[in-house]
Design an enzyme around this catalytic site. Sequence first.
Site, PDB file in Angstrom:
ATOM      1  N   GLU A  77      36.290  38.391  49.583  1.00  7.19           N
ATOM      2  CA  GLU A  77      35.064  38.199  50.371  1.00  7.19           C
ATOM      3  C   GLU A  77      33.892  38.392  49.429  1.00  7.19           C
ATOM      4  OE1 GLU A  77      34.167  37.367  53.784  1.00  7.19           O
ATOM      5  OE2 GLU A  77      32.362  37.193  52.545  1.00  7.19           O
ATOM      6  N   HIS A 118      42.598  38.310  48.802  1.00 10.29           N
ATOM      7  CA  HIS A 118      41.361  38.095  49.550  1.00 10.29           C
ATOM      8  C   HIS A 118      40.140  38.432  48.703  1.00 10.29           C
ATOM      9  CE1 HIS A 118      38.405  39.006  52.972  1.00 10.29           C
ATOM     10  NE2 HIS A 118      38.599  37.711  52.955  1.00 10.29           N
ATOM     11  N   GLU A 146      29.734  26.880  62.156  1.00  6.10           N
ATOM     12  CA  GLU A 146      30.418  27.621  63.219  1.00  6.10           C
ATOM     13  C   GLU A 146      29.642  27.556  64.532  1.00  6.10           C
ATOM     14  OE1 GLU A 146      31.410  31.432  61.490  1.00  6.10           O
ATOM     15  OE2 GLU A 146      32.119  30.421  59.686  1.00  6.10           O
ATOM     16  N   GLU A 170      38.118  27.090  56.285  1.00  3.97           N
ATOM     17  CA  GLU A 170      37.660  27.284  57.656  1.00  3.97           C
ATOM     18  C   GLU A 170      36.662  26.158  57.937  1.00  3.97           C
ATOM     19  OE1 GLU A 170      36.298  31.235  60.078  1.00  3.97           O
ATOM     20  OE2 GLU A 170      35.043  30.595  58.427  1.00  3.97           O
ATOM     21  N   GLU A 199      33.934  30.187  55.491  1.00  3.01           N
ATOM     22  CA  GLU A 199      32.498  29.886  55.345  1.00  3.01           C
ATOM     23  C   GLU A 199      32.309  28.966  54.127  1.00  3.01           C
ATOM     24  OE1 GLU A 199      33.719  32.901  57.425  1.00  3.01           O
ATOM     25  OE2 GLU A 199      33.437  33.470  55.350  1.00  3.01           O
ATOM     26  N   GLU A 249      38.848  33.619  65.231  1.00  3.46           N
ATOM     27  CA  GLU A 249      38.104  34.885  65.173  1.00  3.46           C
ATOM     28  C   GLU A 249      37.041  34.985  66.266  1.00  3.46           C
ATOM     29  OE1 GLU A 249      36.180  35.073  61.313  1.00  3.46           O
ATOM     30  OE2 GLU A 249      34.957  33.324  61.718  1.00  3.46           O
TER      31      GLU A 249
HETATM   32  C1  NOJ Z   1      35.006  35.690  58.007  1.00  4.53           C
HETATM   33  C2  NOJ Z   1      36.341  35.040  57.911  1.00  4.53           C
HETATM   34  O1  NOJ Z   1      36.357  33.824  58.623  1.00  4.53           O
HETATM   35  C3  NOJ Z   1      37.360  35.991  58.451  1.00  4.53           C
HETATM   36  O2  NOJ Z   1      38.626  35.385  58.491  1.00  4.53           O
HETATM   37  C4  NOJ Z   1      37.364  37.239  57.602  1.00  4.53           C
HETATM   38  O3  NOJ Z   1      38.241  38.171  58.181  1.00  4.53           O
HETATM   39  C5  NOJ Z   1      35.973  37.860  57.522  1.00  4.53           C
HETATM   40  N1  NOJ Z   1      35.009  36.887  57.183  1.00  4.53           N
HETATM   41  C6  NOJ Z   1      35.914  38.960  56.473  1.00  4.53           C
HETATM   42  O4  NOJ Z   1      36.068  38.421  55.198  1.00  4.53           O
HETATM   43 CA    CA Z   2      34.363  32.719  59.550  1.00  5.53          CA
END
Ligand code: NOJ
Ligand code: CA
Length: 702
Positions: free
Chosen positions: A401, A399, A197, A498, A480, A504
């Site tokens: 994370e 989702h 990034e 991504e 990521e 973002e």
């Molecule tokens: C980074 C991701 O690129 C984004 O899309 C997401 O909202 C946040 N992390 C939280 O998971």
């Molecule tokens: Ca990201």
Amino acid sequence: MSHHEMSVPWLRPTVCRGWRATMLMFSLGLFLILAGSVAAKEVALKSPDGKIVLRVDVERGVPRYAVAYGDKAVVMSSRLGMRFKTATPLDEGLRLGKVERASLDRRWEQPWGERRQMREHYNEVLVHFLEQAPKGKVTNGFAVRFRVFNDGVGFRYEIPPQSGQVHLEIVDELTEFAMDPASTAWWIPARGWNRYEYLYKATPLSEVGRANTPITLKTPDGIYLSLHEAALVDYSGMSLDQKRSGLLKADLAPWSDGVLVKADAPFNTPWRTIQIAPDSVGLINSDLILNLNEPNKLGDVSWVEKGKYVGIWWGMHIKTYTWGSGPKHGATTKNAKYYIDFAAKNGFSGVLIEGWNIGWDGDWFHNGALFSFTQPYPDFDLKEITDYARAHGVRLIGHHETSGDVSNYEAQMEDAFALYEKRGVRIVKTGYVADGGGIQRVDENGTRRYEWHDGQFTVNHHLRVVKAAARHHISINAHEPVKDTGLRRTYPNWISREGARGQEYNAWGVPPNSPEHTAILPFTRMLAGPMDFTPGIFDLDFGHGLDAPTRVQTTLAKQLALYVVLYSPIQMVADLPKNYEKRPKAFQFIKDVPTDWEDSIALAGEIGDYVAIARKVRGGADWYIGALSDEKARTIVLPMDFLTANERYVAQIYRDGPKADWKTNPYAMVIEEKPIARGEALRLWLAPGGGVAIRIHAMGRK
Ligand code: NOJ
Ligand code: CA
């Protein structure tokens, strides 16, 4: 110095001399007379159209290759080889062995993609390198398989067991790419804390440090090149480190114990790729990366869902909502239903909801161990929401994370996918925000280890996730992630990712994405594969004012253009619903534009300046065009050669208004319709930071 070396000093792989020398070799066809005292032979291989010429030889015991395009050297004589922790290195004292030739010309079909029909057409040579006599056999040697296509070259190592060892630990891959140091390079740094990034730099190649791939170059001769890799499986990701001016060397992401790759022989490395084109858009039109991947291993993939999606997402990035619980919690049952209604009303198939599960309340950036992947917050009723979605013809997009805590995730993964499958979820977005130091795993002894996002451990983790998801008919959109190397051909449920600065950054990035960022991505990151950039922000400053340092640095029309320019089979409709409701006419384009294509043609562009891409709707007759500019205004003329003769078309054009400018007047947009036919051309003005989006609607035979 031997007589041999003195008589041909330019043979030495010193860089400055090396590239001129190699050019000389190509132009004079001198390879055959290099034999001298080392008895080197050479192997030559051409692309099917004869334009690309690969040469492989051994110089003083060291395997080397070089690539020319027409009469121009593009990769000068470059080293090949491998070193291991304990087995004898495969780096010198070698000679050419058997040479096996093959060719292939076959068609294959993509279940989804930029185009349906693919042509895999190459000439191949498998070159064996053996221990030099009379030293005797110490190693088992190795082979390199080269494939030369009309759009570039791929090669991979094929390594047998060495020194009686099946388990091999690679401590150095010696692959080099010796290029003209005066080439211009578009690149991002490798091994930085922010993964992929970064904003791209455009510098002379000589100023590149350690770069991620794809790295894209333009030689002083005007040839466009991109270096990357294909089919990164059970190996570490390759960055390129500039060792001497113009000489890029493979630099593999190490394990936490310093070893680069752990493998059981025999094994093959990923393909090292060199895309080659006479113009910039030729790189975009190349299918080299996909063609070097293995065919689909999943069988019937009709369950892989493409399409557009909205989400409880941008609201968190601009701080309207929070991921964690509390008064601003975004992922509530009520809010979910509001987004489902909005998706259903406008024909979008998915609703992504982030912040639905336990774990966001602590320091989630640094503590992925907090996450549960099955337990929702009390104000989020998963069953009620997914039943409501089903009744409205929409699906929840799940989702996960992880914050990089892969051990915590893998322990729950099976249950998590089973839960989502039961609730009708077909796509899961994963995330690896690992600002706590990297991807984490707990090893056999219970010790926490930190690994790179593109190290072998993480490469293997991603494939474990994709395969587990496939068993539950779920597709994966990783954020990521490890970089894309075309594995969507083999695993078509690896739907997007991504792996670059996305939208973002325009919410909170310092700086946000510059106007030229999206004029570079198509020629760099996008060569690797689809990106979940999340286009479509309509409120460009979200109340901060147009002169705020962090805002979306585009015009409104350019946000529409991104849907066509930045390919992904799933595209987010990223802004808050209320912002679309305020601009129904512009919104119409987002409702119309599909995400899956019969064909795609990059029409025109220069890296970092502008790009124009046309795509034909899969299974339809309509075409779409997206074009965008960097910070400069410009006029482009696009010939409509790709349209069908005798077909009547109406172009619905969404263009920057006469005084539009991303800085001061970004919303000025003209929407107009006009008839258009093959043989005509569209003349289009793009504002500073602007763009144009066009639907070319087929109206039937003339
Ligand atoms: C980074 C991701 O690129 C984004 O899309 C997401 O909202 C946040 N992390 C939280 O998971
Ligand atoms: Ca990201």
